[in-house]
Design a protein around this motif. Structure first.
Motif, PDB file in Angstrom:
ATOM      1  N   LEU A   1      29.479  36.915  21.515  1.00  0.00           N
ATOM      2  CA  LEU A   1      30.917  36.990  21.267  1.00  0.00           C
ATOM      3  C   LEU A   1      31.521  35.616  21.009  1.00  0.00           C
ATOM      4  N   SER A   2      31.143  34.646  21.834  1.00  0.00           N
ATOM      5  CA  SER A   2      31.691  33.296  21.680  1.00  0.00           C
ATOM      6  C   SER A   2      30.766  32.289  22.346  1.00  0.00           C
ATOM      7  N   GLU A   3      30.700  31.096  21.756  1.00  0.00           N
ATOM      8  CA  GLU A   3      29.867  30.027  22.322  1.00  0.00           C
ATOM      9  C   GLU A   3      30.675  29.018  23.126  1.00  0.00           C
ATOM     10  N   ASP A   4      31.990  29.147  23.096  1.00  0.00           N
ATOM     11  CA  ASP A   4      32.824  28.161  23.789  1.00  0.00           C
ATOM     12  C   ASP A   4      34.123  28.816  24.251  1.00  0.00           C
ATOM     13  N   LEU A   5      34.079  29.390  25.436  1.00  0.00           N
ATOM     14  CA  LEU A   5      35.238  30.090  25.978  1.00  0.00           C
ATOM     15  C   LEU A   5      36.105  29.164  26.825  1.00  0.00           C
ATOM     16  N   THR A   6      37.397  29.434  26.822  1.00  0.00           N
ATOM     17  CA  THR A   6      38.281  28.767  27.771  1.00  0.00           C
ATOM     18  C   THR A   6      38.156  29.495  29.108  1.00  0.00           C
ATOM     19  N   LEU A   7      38.655  28.878  30.170  1.00  0.00           N
ATOM     20  CA  LEU A   7      38.571  29.513  31.487  1.00  0.00           C
ATOM     21  C   LEU A   7      39.395  30.796  31.539  1.00  0.00           C
ATOM     22  N   ASP A   8      40.506  30.826  30.805  1.00  0.00           N
ATOM     23  CA  ASP A   8      41.318  32.049  30.747  1.00  0.00           C
ATOM     24  C   ASP A   8      40.538  33.179  30.077  1.00  0.00           C
ATOM     25  N   GLU A   9      39.817  32.828  29.013  1.00  0.00           N
ATOM     26  CA  GLU A   9      39.009  33.833  28.316  1.00  0.00           C
ATOM     27  C   GLU A   9      37.882  34.336  29.211  1.00  0.00           C
ATOM     28  N   VAL A  10      37.288  33.428  29.958  1.00  0.00           N
ATOM     29  CA  VAL A  10      36.216  33.813  30.881  1.00  0.00           C
ATOM     30  C   VAL A  10      36.734  34.822  31.894  1.00  0.00           C
ATOM     31  N   GLU A  11      37.911  34.546  32.415  1.00  0.00           N
ATOM     32  CA  GLU A  11      38.500  35.432  33.427  1.00  0.00           C
ATOM     33  C   GLU A  11      38.749  36.838  32.867  1.00  0.00           C
ATOM     34  N   LYS A  12      39.222  36.916  31.634  1.00  0.00           N
ATOM     35  CA  LYS A  12      39.512  38.222  31.027  1.00  0.00           C
ATOM     36  C   LYS A  12      38.230  38.986  30.698  1.00  0.00           C
ATOM     37  N   LEU A  13      37.280  38.295  30.069  1.00  0.00           N
ATOM     38  CA  LEU A  13      36.053  38.968  29.643  1.00  0.00           C
ATOM     39  C   LEU A  13      35.159  39.357  30.821  1.00  0.00           C
ATOM     40  N   ALA A  14      35.216  38.576  31.891  1.00  0.00           N
ATOM     41  CA  ALA A  14      34.364  38.854  33.052  1.00  0.00           C
ATOM     42  C   ALA A  14      34.704  40.197  33.699  1.00  0.00           C
ATOM     43  N   LYS A  15      35.885  40.721  33.432  1.00  0.00           N
ATOM     44  CA  LYS A  15      36.297  42.003  34.010  1.00  0.00           C
ATOM     45  C   LYS A  15      35.662  43.189  33.285  1.00  0.00           C
ATOM     46  N   GLU A  16      35.151  42.937  32.078  1.00  0.00           N
ATOM     47  CA  GLU A  16      34.561  44.025  31.293  1.00  0.00           C
ATOM     48  C   GLU A  16      33.128  44.308  31.747  1.00  0.00           C
ATOM     49  N   GLU A  17      32.797  45.584  31.800  1.00  0.00           N
ATOM     50  CA  GLU A  17      31.527  46.017  32.387  1.00  0.00           C
ATOM     51  C   GLU A  17      30.305  45.504  31.629  1.00  0.00           C
ATOM     52  N   ASN A  18      30.321  45.546  30.318  1.00  0.00           N
ATOM     53  CA  ASN A  18      29.130  45.212  29.532  1.00  0.00           C
ATOM     54  C   ASN A  18      29.187  43.819  28.900  1.00  0.00           C
ATOM     55  N   VAL A  19      29.965  42.955  29.497  1.00  0.00           N
ATOM     56  CA  VAL A  19      30.061  41.580  29.003  1.00  0.00           C
ATOM     57  C   VAL A  19      29.333  40.648  29.968  1.00  0.00           C
ATOM     58  N   LEU A  20      28.462  39.818  29.417  1.00  0.00           N
ATOM     59  CA  LEU A  20      27.749  38.822  30.210  1.00  0.00           C
ATOM     60  C   LEU A  20      28.334  37.445  29.916  1.00  0.00           C
ATOM     61  N   ILE A  21      28.551  36.675  30.959  1.00  0.00           N
ATOM     62  CA  ILE A  21      29.049  35.307  30.814  1.00  0.00           C
ATOM     63  C   ILE A  21      27.928  34.346  31.196  1.00  0.00           C
ATOM     64  N   GLU A  22      27.614  33.450  30.289  1.00  0.00           N
ATOM     65  CA  GLU A  22      26.575  32.450  30.556  1.00  0.00           C
ATOM     66  C   GLU A  22      27.244  31.081  30.704  1.00  0.00           C
ATOM     67  N   ARG A  23      26.978  30.429  31.826  1.00  0.00           N
ATOM     68  CA  ARG A  23      27.576  29.120  32.091  1.00  0.00           C
ATOM     69  C   ARG A  23      26.515  28.027  31.971  1.00  0.00           C
ATOM     70  N   SER A  24      26.902  26.906  31.372  1.00  0.00           N
ATOM     71  CA  SER A  24      25.992  25.761  31.270  1.00  0.00           C
ATOM     72  C   SER A  24      26.800  24.477  31.416  1.00  0.00           C
TER      73      SER A  24
END
Length: 324
Positions: free
Chosen positions: A98-121
């Motif tokens: 979906l995206s290679e560079d999310l803001t923290l606000d975007e991370v917070e919104k997408l993390a609530k979705e069931e089939n979305v994975l967030i990768e942190r580096s």
């Protein structure tokens, strides 16, 4: 099977299993969104005045997991659709970036979705590239050279490292090196005589002059067979001035360690000749400056005045003395 073939087979199997471990760890992180080893944001590195020298940038990527062959476009959450150019070319099953560079606000919104994975580096960033010879490098979050390696145990825990260096002084040293480096190899270090702290330091990355070793007799130090570096030379002067064992250090000290007695050093400058290298040591206002200048072979021609200058020229004395 010969003994050689036996060891070759074992070598191949070890390499193969190591490859599997790496791949499996990577797969675990992609599928679960969790790293195989817990990640900690690496500690920042500051100068003595808390000016940041090295920071860690946090990066977030998002993936959408399609699990069902019979999915419909209207089943994709609206917040996810915002990151998809189209739903027409999506696979029946799989993982979609979906995206290679999310803001923290975007991370917070997408993390609530069931089939979305967030990768942190994490990515290390040196804010003063000219200091990379000293700061060193990291690989996969581990310090592999320079101060990053020396203080890896501290930085790995996310703890900050406050150096003894003064960034303002360091920039002056960097400017001197830039002006001289076309014809000379330059090594400079300013040391606080009351603490042993290195206040500024610049040197060559590939072959630092302060790491080279020389016979101690060149500097008038007993034990002719002993070889010492310029850091050892600094420690020798510190020990003599303080009357106790001292060494140079890159970590900021909170208190004075000694009251240096400069009366035993009547000369404010000392000069030593080592082949094409000239080492100067200056003492002033409780500080010591060690300056090493080495003439480069095959250096480009400058103007006539520059061509006459040898590393022992008094012109450099005036230049270096101003740094203290």
């Amino acid at each position: 099977m010969s003994k050689r073939d036996y060891y070759s087979l074992w070598g191949f199997l070890c390499a193969f299993f190591l490859f599997l471990i790496v791949v499996l760890n990577f797969s675990v992180e992609k599928v679960t969104g969790k790293p195989s080893v817990p990640e900690v944001k690496r500690g920042y590195i500051f100068d003595r005045n808390l000016e940041p020298l090295v920071i860690t940038l946090e990066n977030h990527k998002a993936y959408y997991v399609i699990k069902n062959d019979n999915w419909m476009a209207n089943t994709i959450p609206p917040v996810v659709k915002n990151y998809l150019p189209s739903t027409l070319n999506l696979p029946k099953k799989g993982i979609v970036l979906l995206s290679e560079d999310l803001t923290l606000d975007e991370v917070e919104k997408l993390a609530k979705e069931e089939n979305v994975l967030i990768e942190r580096s994490f990515k290390r960033k040196n804010l003063v590239p000219e200091m990379d010879f000293l700061i060193g490098e990291t690989f996969n979050g581990y310090g592999v050279s320079g101060l990053e390696k020396k203080f890896d145990h501290l930085l790995q825990k996310g703890e900050p490292l406050v150096l003894s260096l003064d960034l303002k002084k360091e920039r002056k040293f960097i400017n001197v090196k830039k002006q001289l480096e076309s014809r000379y190899q330059v090594g400079l270090a300013e040391i606080d005589l009351s603490t042993g702290e290195v206040l500024a330091y610049i040197d060559d990355k590939e072959k630092p002059l302060f790491e080279e070793t020389y016979l101690s007799s060149i500097f008038g130090i007993p034990n002719k067979n002993q070889k010492i570096s310029l850091w050892d030379l600094g420690g020798y002067f510190l020990t003599n001035l303080c009357g106790k064992e001292m060494s140079v250090d890159f970590v900021k000290k909170s208190n004075r360690i000694c009251n240096p007695d400069l009366s035993s050093f009547p000369k404010e400058k000392r000069m030593f000749f080592i082949d094409k290298t000239v080492v100067r040591v200056y003492f002033k206002d409780g500080k010591m400056l060690i300056a090493a200048l080495k003439e480069k072979s095959g250096a480009p021609e400058g103007n006539k005045e520059d061509n006459k200058l040898s590393p022992a020229s008094e012109k450099f004395d005036a230049w270096f003395a101003e740094l203290l």
